[in-house]
Design a protein around this motif. Structure first.
Motif, mmCIF file in Angstrom:
data_model
loop_
_atom_site.group_PDB
_atom_site.id
_atom_site.type_symbol
_atom_site.label_atom_id
_atom_site.label_comp_id
_atom_site.label_asym_id
_atom_site.label_seq_id
_atom_site.Cartn_x
_atom_site.Cartn_y
_atom_site.Cartn_z
ATOM 1 N N ALA A 102 0.892 -1.045 0.088
ATOM 2 C CA ALA A 102 0.008 0.314 -0.239
ATOM 3 C C ALA A 102 0.463 1.426 0.305
ATOM 4 N N THR A 103 2.266 1.037 -0.037
ATOM 5 C CA THR A 103 2.957 1.901 -0.491
ATOM 6 C C THR A 103 3.149 3.031 -2.124
ATOM 7 N N PRO A 104 2.843 4.140 -1.946
ATOM 8 C CA PRO A 104 3.274 4.748 -3.467
ATOM 9 C C PRO A 104 4.987 4.825 -3.339
ATOM 10 N N GLY A 105 4.950 4.664 -4.684
ATOM 11 C CA GLY A 105 5.843 4.212 -5.686
ATOM 12 C C GLY A 105 7.025 3.804 -5.740
ATOM 13 N N LEU A 106 6.069 2.142 -4.925
ATOM 14 C CA LEU A 106 6.461 1.189 -5.369
ATOM 15 C C LEU A 106 6.634 0.161 -6.072
ATOM 16 N N ALA A 107 7.221 -0.212 -6.668
ATOM 17 C CA ALA A 107 6.934 -0.890 -8.157
ATOM 18 C C ALA A 107 7.159 -2.461 -8.179
ATOM 19 N N ILE A 108 5.646 -3.354 -7.612
ATOM 20 C CA ILE A 108 5.880 -5.045 -6.974
ATOM 21 C C ILE A 108 5.723 -5.649 -8.231
ATOM 22 N N GLY A 109 6.834 -7.186 -8.144
ATOM 23 C CA GLY A 109 6.280 -7.704 -9.688
ATOM 24 C C GLY A 109 6.797 -8.979 -9.407
ATOM 25 N N VAL A 110 6.471 -9.749 -10.009
ATOM 26 C CA VAL A 110 6.912 -11.035 -10.188
ATOM 27 C C VAL A 110 7.760 -11.174 -11.502
ATOM 28 N N LEU A 111 8.547 -12.975 -11.670
ATOM 29 C CA LEU A 111 8.962 -13.089 -12.843
ATOM 30 C C LEU A 111 8.459 -14.253 -13.617
ATOM 31 N N THR A 112 7.930 -14.175 -14.364
ATOM 32 C CA THR A 112 7.928 -15.730 -14.812
ATOM 33 C C THR A 112 8.082 -15.757 -16.612
ATOM 34 N N ALA A 113 8.291 -17.309 -16.797
ATOM 35 C CA ALA A 113 8.328 -17.646 -18.025
ATOM 36 C C ALA A 113 7.364 -19.359 -18.649
ATOM 37 N N ASP A 114 6.747 -18.948 -17.798
ATOM 38 C CA ASP A 114 5.693 -20.429 -17.857
ATOM 39 C C ASP A 114 4.244 -20.023 -17.098
ATOM 40 N N CYS A 115 4.679 -20.162 -15.793
ATOM 41 C CA CYS A 115 3.913 -19.939 -14.928
ATOM 42 C C CYS A 115 3.187 -18.372 -15.114
ATOM 43 N N ALA A 116 2.042 -18.660 -14.488
ATOM 44 C CA ALA A 116 0.967 -17.262 -14.368
ATOM 45 C C ALA A 116 0.979 -16.275 -13.329
ATOM 46 N N PRO A 117 1.236 -14.673 -14.353
ATOM 47 C CA PRO A 117 2.210 -13.810 -13.411
ATOM 48 C C PRO A 117 0.085 -13.795 -12.984
ATOM 49 N N VAL A 118 0.070 -12.386 -11.814
ATOM 50 C CA VAL A 118 -1.638 -12.272 -11.463
ATOM 51 C C VAL A 118 -1.144 -10.581 -11.273
ATOM 52 N N LEU A 119 -1.363 -10.037 -11.156
ATOM 53 C CA LEU A 119 -1.874 -8.679 -10.650
ATOM 54 C C LEU A 119 -2.964 -8.742 -10.506
ATOM 55 N N PHE A 120 -2.616 -7.320 -8.938
ATOM 56 C CA PHE A 120 -4.321 -7.443 -8.598
ATOM 57 C C PHE A 120 -3.901 -6.088 -7.759
ATOM 58 N N CYS A 121 -5.457 -5.620 -7.761
ATOM 59 C CA CYS A 121 -5.955 -4.049 -7.394
ATOM 60 C C CYS A 121 -6.748 -3.824 -7.015
ATOM 61 N N ASP A 122 -7.066 -2.869 -5.685
ATOM 62 C CA ASP A 122 -8.345 -2.621 -4.629
ATOM 63 C C ASP A 122 -8.439 -1.290 -4.698
ATOM 64 N N GLY A 123 -9.059 -0.823 -5.433
ATOM 65 C CA GLY A 123 -8.517 0.607 -5.727
ATOM 66 C C GLY A 123 -8.858 1.503 -4.982
ATOM 67 N N GLU A 124 -9.890 1.276 -4.290
ATOM 68 C CA GLU A 124 -10.960 2.368 -3.402
ATOM 69 C C GLU A 124 -9.823 2.007 -1.708
ATOM 70 N N ALA A 125 -9.537 0.612 -1.507
ATOM 71 C CA ALA A 125 -8.356 0.757 -0.381
ATOM 72 C C ALA A 125 -6.903 1.747 -0.633
ATOM 73 N N ARG A 126 -6.237 1.500 -2.222
ATOM 74 C CA ARG A 126 -5.289 2.012 -2.279
ATOM 75 C C ARG A 126 -4.955 1.006 -2.034
ATOM 76 N N VAL A 127 -4.211 -0.374 -2.467
ATOM 77 C CA VAL A 127 -3.810 -2.092 -2.357
ATOM 78 C C VAL A 127 -3.527 -2.755 -3.456
ATOM 79 N N VAL A 128 -2.029 -3.171 -3.820
ATOM 80 C CA VAL A 128 -2.288 -3.383 -5.180
ATOM 81 C C VAL A 128 -1.493 -5.236 -4.410
#
Length: 261
Positions: A102-128
């Motif tokens: 929930a910290t602005p300015g932090l880009a959080i990511g995952v690395l993949t090369a066949d596994c599934a990457p999933v990105l999430f966001c609750d825009g109201e709570a400001r949580v990714v």
């Protein structure tokens, strides 16, 4: 519908949330060479470390983060999700398969090369959140762990938008009968995610479909699958399984990341 440029793919459902940047980055427009060409973002590969650092800096810049604020984890096909409040201390990258923030300015990511990457966001709570979901991680609960960690920061499953990025498709994911039997012993109701190939007679596993099912079971209502296969899209995407079939000694990793502005 997917918004696409050469370097990354964007999901309209996430792009519509104000103050959030995200990207499912391709293998294009980086500086790596050979089998890693060209936007290899995996420090765990045997690519030149300086090239990986430059590639990750390019990704960070596109998302609006400084290079040190692009965070990934040491992935171990686990059900572990960690909360990021600041950049990792030097040499202290956590072992996990999902990150939430929930910290602005932090880009959080995952690395993949066949596994599934999933990105999430609750825009109201400001949580990714970002999760790496291979079959082991999905089966053991990485999706649910990500949602739970987001809830600890104020998110609600009913408000979360989740997008499944490029992953190996069922048509390319032959797994063998022993895999199916082990999987069914742990998940008796998962037979629908297996199909038998008419040519080989071997079962194929629907990883993105199974990940979507785990998202729904975790209470997520808005789920999008980009429907892109890492194995078949050799021009734009890295694939571990394809690298094995080509007899290559290693493979690149693409990154999928999200940031609160």
């Amino acid at each position: 519908m997917v918004t696409l440029d050469k370097m990354m793919l964007c999901a309209p459902s996430l792009a519509a949330i104000d103050g959030v940047a995200h990207g499912f980055f391709t293998r294009l427009d980086g500086v790596s060479e050979g089998i890693y060409a060209s936007l290899n973002c995996g420090p765990g590969s045997r690519d030149d470390a300086a090239n990986v650092t430059e590639n990750r800096a390019r990704v960070a810049g596109i998302l609006g983060a400084t290079p040190e604020n692009l965070l990934s984890v040491y992935q171990a096909h686990s059900p572990v999700a960690v909360i990021a409040e600041k950049p990792w201390a030097k040499g202290k990258i956590p072992e996990a398969d999902a990150i939430v923030s929930a910290t602005p300015g932090l880009a959080i990511g995952v690395l993949t090369a066949d596994c599934a990457p999933v990105l999430f966001c609750d825009g109201e709570a400001r949580v990714v959140g970002a999760a790496h979901a291979g079959w082991r991680g999905a089966l053991s609960g990485v999706i649910e762990a990500t949602v739970k960690a987001m809830m600890e920061l104020g998110a609600s499953p009913e408000r979360i938008r989740a997008v499944i990025g490029p992953a190996i498709s069922q048509g390319a994911y032959e797994v063998g009968e022993d895999f199916r039997q082990k999987f069914l012993s742990d998940e008796p109701d998962s037979a629908a995610f297996f199909a038998t190939d008419e040519g080989s007679g071997e079962p194929h596993f629907d990883l993105p479909g199974y990940v979507a099912d785990r998202l729904a079971r975790a209470g997520v209502v808005e789920i999008v699958d980009l429907g892109l296969c890492t194995y078949y899209d050799e021009t734009r995407l890295f694939s571990y399984r394809r690298s094995q079939h080509h007899g290559e000694g290693d493979y690149g990793r693409q990154i999928s990341a999200i940031l609160l502005a």
